[in-house]
Design a protein around this motif. Structure first.
Motif, PDB file in Angstrom:
ATOM      1  N   SER A 217       0.819  -1.212   0.000  1.00 27.72           N
ATOM      2  CA  SER A 217       0.000   0.000   0.000  1.00 27.72           C
ATOM      3  C   SER A 217       0.853   1.263   0.000  1.00 27.72           C
ATOM      4  O   SER A 217       0.424   2.307  -0.492  1.00 27.72           O
ATOM      5  CB  SER A 217      -0.923  -0.003   1.220  1.00 27.72           C
ATOM      6  N   LEU A 218       2.049   1.167   0.557  1.00 26.58           N
ATOM      7  CA  LEU A 218       2.907   2.349   0.693  1.00 26.58           C
ATOM      8  C   LEU A 218       3.207   2.975  -0.668  1.00 26.58           C
ATOM      9  O   LEU A 218       3.033   4.186  -0.857  1.00 26.58           O
ATOM     10  CB  LEU A 218       4.208   1.960   1.396  1.00 26.58           C
ATOM     11  N   MET A 219       3.628   2.153  -1.620  1.00 27.08           N
ATOM     12  CA  MET A 219       3.982   2.710  -2.924  1.00 27.08           C
ATOM     13  C   MET A 219       2.744   3.221  -3.657  1.00 27.08           C
ATOM     14  O   MET A 219       2.803   4.232  -4.360  1.00 27.08           O
ATOM     15  CB  MET A 219       4.711   1.648  -3.753  1.00 27.08           C
ATOM     16  N   ASN A 220       1.627   2.544  -3.471  1.00 25.76           N
ATOM     17  CA  ASN A 220       0.377   3.017  -4.080  1.00 25.76           C
ATOM     18  C   ASN A 220       0.027   4.405  -3.565  1.00 25.76           C
ATOM     19  O   ASN A 220      -0.358   5.296  -4.323  1.00 25.76           O
ATOM     20  CB  ASN A 220      -0.746   2.030  -3.743  1.00 25.76           C
ATOM     21  N   SER A 221       0.183   4.588  -2.239  1.00 27.71           N
ATOM     22  CA  SER A 221      -0.137   5.874  -1.616  1.00 27.71           C
ATOM     23  C   SER A 221       0.875   6.948  -2.000  1.00 27.71           C
ATOM     24  O   SER A 221       0.508   8.106  -2.240  1.00 27.71           O
ATOM     25  CB  SER A 221      -0.192   5.713  -0.091  1.00 27.71           C
ATOM     26  N   PHE A 222       2.160   6.588  -2.049  1.00 20.39           N
ATOM     27  CA  PHE A 222       3.190   7.561  -2.422  1.00 20.39           C
ATOM     28  C   PHE A 222       2.947   8.133  -3.816  1.00 20.39           C
ATOM     29  O   PHE A 222       3.215   9.313  -4.064  1.00 20.39           O
ATOM     30  CB  PHE A 222       4.574   6.920  -2.360  1.00 20.39           C
ATOM     31  N   GLU A 223       2.449   7.281  -4.718  1.00 22.10           N
ATOM     32  CA  GLU A 223       2.195   7.745  -6.075  1.00 22.10           C
ATOM     33  C   GLU A 223       1.093   8.796  -6.121  1.00 22.10           C
ATOM     34  O   GLU A 223       0.963   9.525  -7.114  1.00 22.10           O
ATOM     35  CB  GLU A 223       1.835   6.559  -6.972  1.00 22.10           C
ATOM     36  N   SER A 224       0.294   8.863  -5.042  1.00 26.10           N
ATOM     37  CA  SER A 224      -0.765   9.887  -4.966  1.00 26.10           C
ATOM     38  C   SER A 224      -0.347  11.095  -4.134  1.00 26.10           C
ATOM     39  O   SER A 224      -1.118  12.049  -4.017  1.00 26.10           O
ATOM     40  CB  SER A 224      -2.038   9.271  -4.369  1.00 26.10           C
ATOM     41  N   LEU A 225       0.865  11.086  -3.536  1.00 24.71           N
ATOM     42  CA  LEU A 225       1.333  12.192  -2.702  1.00 24.71           C
ATOM     43  C   LEU A 225       2.163  13.168  -3.542  1.00 24.71           C
ATOM     44  O   LEU A 225       3.253  12.832  -3.993  1.00 24.71           O
ATOM     45  CB  LEU A 225       2.181  11.666  -1.543  1.00 24.71           C
ATOM     46  N   PRO A 226       1.688  14.383  -3.750  1.00 23.87           N
ATOM     47  CA  PRO A 226       2.429  15.353  -4.567  1.00 23.87           C
ATOM     48  C   PRO A 226       3.838  15.639  -4.050  1.00 23.87           C
ATOM     49  O   PRO A 226       4.776  15.789  -4.846  1.00 23.87           O
ATOM     50  CB  PRO A 226       1.552  16.610  -4.502  1.00 23.87           C
ATOM     51  N   LEU A 227       4.025  15.718  -2.715  1.00 29.60           N
ATOM     52  CA  LEU A 227       5.347  16.029  -2.169  1.00 29.60           C
ATOM     53  C   LEU A 227       6.347  14.921  -2.446  1.00 29.60           C
ATOM     54  O   LEU A 227       7.514  15.184  -2.738  1.00 29.60           O
ATOM     55  CB  LEU A 227       5.239  16.306  -0.657  1.00 29.60           C
ATOM     56  N   TRP A 228       5.906  13.663  -2.335  1.00 27.52           N
ATOM     57  CA  TRP A 228       6.804  12.543  -2.671  1.00 27.52           C
ATOM     58  C   TRP A 228       7.140  12.574  -4.151  1.00 27.52           C
ATOM     59  O   TRP A 228       8.295  12.381  -4.541  1.00 27.52           O
ATOM     60  CB  TRP A 228       6.140  11.209  -2.303  1.00 27.52           C
ATOM     61  N   GLN A 229       6.140  12.829  -4.980  1.00 24.62           N
ATOM     62  CA  GLN A 229       6.341  12.894  -6.420  1.00 24.62           C
ATOM     63  C   GLN A 229       7.370  13.969  -6.783  1.00 24.62           C
ATOM     64  O   GLN A 229       8.304  13.725  -7.552  1.00 24.62           O
ATOM     65  CB  GLN A 229       5.003  13.186  -7.126  1.00 24.62           C
ATOM     66  N   SER A 230       7.196  15.162  -6.209  1.00 24.51           N
ATOM     67  CA  SER A 230       8.098  16.260  -6.562  1.00 24.51           C
ATOM     68  C   SER A 230       9.500  16.042  -6.000  1.00 24.51           C
ATOM     69  O   SER A 230      10.497  16.380  -6.655  1.00 24.51           O
ATOM     70  CB  SER A 230       7.527  17.584  -6.060  1.00 24.51           C
ATOM     71  N   TYR A 231       9.605  15.443  -4.794  1.00 26.85           N
ATOM     72  CA  TYR A 231      10.921  15.235  -4.174  1.00 26.85           C
ATOM     73  C   TYR A 231      11.774  14.284  -5.002  1.00 26.85           C
ATOM     74  O   TYR A 231      12.995  14.465  -5.118  1.00 26.85           O
ATOM     75  CB  TYR A 231      10.744  14.680  -2.758  1.00 26.85           C
ATOM     76  N   PHE A 232      11.140  13.271  -5.587  1.00 24.41           N
ATOM     77  CA  PHE A 232      11.900  12.275  -6.353  1.00 24.41           C
ATOM     78  C   PHE A 232      11.746  12.456  -7.864  1.00 24.41           C
ATOM     79  O   PHE A 232      12.010  11.541  -8.646  1.00 24.41           O
ATOM     80  CB  PHE A 232      11.474  10.863  -5.949  1.00 24.41           C
ATOM     81  N   GLY A 233      11.339  13.639  -8.275  1.00 28.10           N
ATOM     82  CA  GLY A 233      11.338  13.972  -9.702  1.00 28.10           C
ATOM     83  C   GLY A 233      10.220  13.356 -10.508  1.00 28.10           C
ATOM     84  O   GLY A 233      10.377  13.115 -11.713  1.00 28.10           O
TER      85      GLY A 233
END
Length: 524
Positions: A53-69
């Motif tokens: 579930s963690l990676m599924n949720s991270f893909e929906s988190l804008p801050l995680w998305q922007s931090y890792f490009g």
């Protein structure tokens, strides 16, 4: 290959004739303690579910998305697959640790490795560091997930074993729930702790195992296999009969374990990897085990497990909060149905649950496909809402068998000498199927959209046919009796006779000393 043959030479009621019906787990201190140790093992599956579930949720988190490009395509596929690549790297070693060092120590080693990976993941400052952390987590998880369910099924009280072993994989969703709701809450933190907190919390089950697991009981079957029969008998007696080593149930279990392991060694002179395919019975076992591993990931569930946000986009749901909320509610729904099915395995039986699960998945995934097409072609908002409903109904069907039973059924049909290696093949097959899904699904979804679902509809129809012809009923049998189902009348008769003879001699000695309690008095 219908409901499975009766066992020649083994009473179908087996150990049940020696179980005291008045001995309830909730009113017996030692059974409460035993089940507490088992719960410590069950949460291994929570760690695995948390990661899904963690990676599924991270893909929906804008801050995680922007931090890792904003990783896309191959980078996104590798982020999801790298944990399983780490798991693959550990598979050659896991069964040797489980069989050589013991179940407890192998779980502890896995917990140590996972804690190291979680620490790196929580502190990651660039994408390669995040890749490395997930590889290490997968590497450690393999050791823990190889040994933990084996220990659960080998120390559980006989009448609790099917339910507890089924509950092992069902608790995958408990980790899923914690990760989903944690990410839903941390979404409102407007800095990088919105993803670092969920990353660090992944290590919580491993912390408990690091400090406690070595204090718990070791598998009596492993102890017998290492010549530690006195310790094995003492362990069985301590937890299954309040320390009475002359108890009829304990003697039945102990002597059946000895007879089963001795028979395995006689029948299978070479217990290396080739033994998994050396006999017709073992080949049939491995066909079922590998098929169930692939079915568990190739039934359409892989789309929801790792790429739910992309599924949402195909039906027009793009709001991050709504995506995370649906993911979190779905996790609770899944835990409910998987937990319910775990307690039905002995009432309903494995075969009925598998067939009901397969047919239900085929029906609801087909309806999901139709509604996805309606939205894609006609922008029908009602069809989009129906897709969400059918995802929930699909998972209710999936959870009837493919969450609770794939681990427990795999373990119970394998004889002791092949159990760790066979279960390792099962986990290896799951990792291979997941890696394939994680690379193929995002590409296929991007190019084909809803049309890609048709592939899974056809595959689900094949699964139903396979389940009908191959799944054998194992309800009401001990581990040794279940494993013997696949080896023909001679082997099943041999284990039954060997167990009976050893038990008869031991009980004769008890009667001579005046310490024997007949089974009918146990039932009184």
């Amino acid at each position: 290959m219908g409901g499975g043959p009766a066992i020649a030479g083994v009473a179908h009621d087996g150990f049940l004739q020696y179980v005291d019906p008045n001995r309830k787990w909730y009113s017996n201190r030692r059974l409460l303690i035993l089940n507490a140790w088992i719960f410590l093992l069950l949460i291994t599956s929570s760690t695995n579910g948390y990661d899904g579930s963690l990676m599924n949720s991270f893909e929906s988190l804008p801050l995680w998305q922007s931090y890792f490009g904003k990783p896309q395509g191959g980078k996104l596929g590798l982020l999801n697959a790298i944990q399983n690549i780490g798991a693959l790297a550990a598979y050659p070693f896991a069964p040797y640790l489980s069989d050589g060092l013991g179940r407890r120590l192998t779980v502890w080693i896995g917990a140590v490795i996972m804690l190291a990976g979680v620490a790196v993941q929580g502190a990651a400052t660039h994408l390669n560091m995040f890749y490395a952390a997930r590889f290490v987590i997968g590497f450690g998880l393999t050791f823990a997930t190889n040994a933990a369910p084996l220990l659960v099924t080998e120390i559980a009280y006989p009448t609790h074993r099917p339910q507890l072993t089924a509950l092992y994989n069902s608790l995958w969703y408990s980790g899923n729930i914690v990760a989903s709701w944690t990410c839903f809450g941390t979404e409102f933190i407007k800095n990088n702790w919105s993803w670092r907190i969920p990353s660090i919390l992944q290590g919580l089950p491993s912390v408990f195992q690091f400090f406690l697991i070595l204090l718990g009981p070791e598998s009596p079957r492993w102890l017998v296999s290492k010549g530690k029969e006195t310790q094995a008998l003492r362990t069985l007696a301590h937890y299954h009969s309040d320390g009475d080593e002359t108890d009829a149930l304990v003697l039945y279990e102990f002597n059946e374990i000895k007879a089963g392991i001795e028979l395995d060694r006689t029948v299978t002179s070479n217990v290396g990897w080739s033994a998994l395919w050396s006999t017709p019975g073992n080949r049939r076992r491995m066909t079922i085990i590998i098929a169930m591993a692939f079915f568990s990931q190739w039934s359409g569930n892989g789309l929801v497990s790792y790429y739910l946000n992309q599924v949402f986009k195909t039906i027009g749901i793009t709001n991050t909060t709504i995506q995370l909320l649906i993911t979190a509610i779905l996790a609770i729904w899944n835990l409910f149905w998987a937990g319910l099915a775990s307690f039905l395995v002995e009432r309903v039986g494995r075969r009925i649950l598998f067939l009901t699960s397969g047919l239900g998945m085929l029906l609801f995934f087909t309806l999901q496909t139709i509604c996805s097409a309606q939205y894609a072609l006609h922008q029908n908002s009602a069809a989009a809402h129906a897709v969400i409903a059918f995802i929930f109904l699909f998972y209710a069907s999936y959870d009837l068998a493919f969450t609770p039973l794939i681990v427990s059924y795999t373990i119970e049909i394998l004889p002791y000498t092949l159990r760790a290696k066979g279960f390792n093949i099962f986990n290896f097959s799951i990792s291979v199927s997941i890696i394939f899904n994680q690379y193929v699904n995002p590409i296929a979804l991007g190019k084909l959209g809803w049309k890609y679902y048709i592939v899974y509809c056809c595959w689900l129809a094949f699964e139903c046919v396979f389940l009908f012809f191959f799944i054998v009923e194992t309800k009401g049998l001990s581990l040794e009796e279940t494993a013997a189902l696949f080896d023909g009348d001679d082997a099943t008769r041999a284990i039954g006779n060997a167990t009976h003879e050893i038990r008869h001699d031991d009980l004769h000695d008890e009667k001579a000393s005046g310490s024997y309690t007949p089974p009918n008095e146990l039932k009184a």
